[in-house]
Design an enzyme around this catalytic site. Structure first.
Site, PDB file in Angstrom:
ATOM      1  N   GLU A 189      39.690  39.551  53.863  1.00  0.00           N
ATOM      2  CA  GLU A 189      39.875  39.345  52.426  1.00  0.00           C
ATOM      3  C   GLU A 189      39.941  40.732  51.794  1.00  0.00           C
ATOM      4  O   GLU A 189      38.937  41.436  51.708  1.00  0.00           O
ATOM      5  CB  GLU A 189      38.704  38.543  51.839  1.00  0.00           C
ATOM      6  CG  GLU A 189      38.837  38.316  50.345  1.00  0.00           C
ATOM      7  CD  GLU A 189      37.545  37.819  49.699  1.00  0.00           C
ATOM      8  OE1 GLU A 189      37.574  37.497  48.506  1.00  0.00           O
ATOM      9  OE2 GLU A 189      36.491  37.783  50.389  1.00  0.00           O
ATOM     10  N   ASP A 209      31.932  40.761  40.813  1.00  0.00           N
ATOM     11  CA  ASP A 209      31.482  41.707  41.834  1.00  0.00           C
ATOM     12  C   ASP A 209      30.168  42.374  41.469  1.00  0.00           C
ATOM     13  O   ASP A 209      29.954  42.793  40.338  1.00  0.00           O
ATOM     14  CB  ASP A 209      32.537  42.801  42.046  1.00  0.00           C
ATOM     15  CG  ASP A 209      33.856  42.230  42.528  1.00  0.00           C
ATOM     16  OD1 ASP A 209      33.820  41.294  43.333  1.00  0.00           O
ATOM     17  OD2 ASP A 209      34.907  42.722  42.098  1.00  0.00           O
TER      18      ASP A 209
END
Length: 250
Positions: free
Chosen positions: A36, A47
């Protein structure tokens, strides 16, 4: 030895182009089934600190989307047996045009798109463009979704769904408990294959998830290992490869 599928997350270009490729090779050699690859982004919504810092560092070099796609193409050419999913945020996909972006991604070797801030039912044409170019749009399911909306997603006919194992951001460790396993059951109720991630960092978590998911997703743990071993290419390779083996071997 039994294995579980591992989707491993890398920030393209971190900390250098060479070391990013070394890390990708280590992941593949360690048993990762899917790479990924995240295009560095300046204002992420999902994130945690490790990935945010990695993105910031790469962007400070003036890194561009075209470089990220070139990196993906290099990975595809070197590891043709390994699936590559592209992870990014909506503005990088929407700005050049969703269809154009998907065409370029497909030509680079991408087979799946993960764009967390494009909702499955309001995706600016992402799903149709992915189908047009032979890719899967992989929407994100969160435990914070209302039951009705989660049911709608699970019945929407996606081949894969990315299940965030908790709310918030990536990076901190997730405890696999009954509520998470029940959530995964609901995500896959409509027949979609489910990948489970957010806070996966050790083999025990993989084992706890193995019977409930198509594969486990790990990201921040690899980004931290890459950062910690950036001064020694061989040490970086070994640390990342060994962690991939730990997460994928049951």
């Amino acid at each position: 030895m039994e294995k579980i599928k591992l989707m491993s997350h890398l920030v393209a270009g971190y900390p250098t182009d060479e070391l990013s490729f070394t890390a990708a090779k280590a992941l593949v050699d360690g048993g990762a089934d899917i790479l990924e690859i995240q295009l560095p982004f300046s204002d992420p919504s999902a994130d945690g600190p490790a990935i945010q810092s990695a993105c910031t560092e790469v962007l400070q070099r003036g890194y561009r989307t075209s470089e990220g796609l070139a990196f993906i193409k290099k990975l595809h050419e070197n590891f043709p047996q390994t699936k590559i999913y592209l992870m990014s945020y909506a503005s990088l996909v929407y700005t050049p045009g969703v269809d154009d972006f998907c065409k370029r991604a497909s030509e680079a070797g991408v087979t799946g798109m993960i764009i967390p801030d494009l909702p499955f039912d309001c995706d600016e044409g992402l799903t149709s463009s992915c189908k047009k170019y032979g890719m899967d749009n992989i929407p994100v399911a969160s435990p914070s979704m209302a039951p009705e909306r989660l049911a709608k997603l699970s019945e929407a006919g996606f081949r894969y769904i990315y299940a965030s194992l908790r709310t918030g951001i990536t990076g901190t460790e997730t405890k696999i408990d009954k509520s998470i396993l029940e959530f995964l059951k609901q995500v896959g109720k409509g027949g979609s294959k489910v990948y489970g991630g957010f806070g996966i960092s050790n083999g025990e978590q993989s084992k706890a998830l193995a019977s409930s998911v198509e594969g486990v997703i790990a990201g921040s743990v690899f980004v931290r290992l890459i950062g910690a071993n950036r001064a020694d290419k061989d040490a970086l390779y070994k640390a990342v490869r060994d962690k991939a083996k730990e997460l994928s071997d049951l």
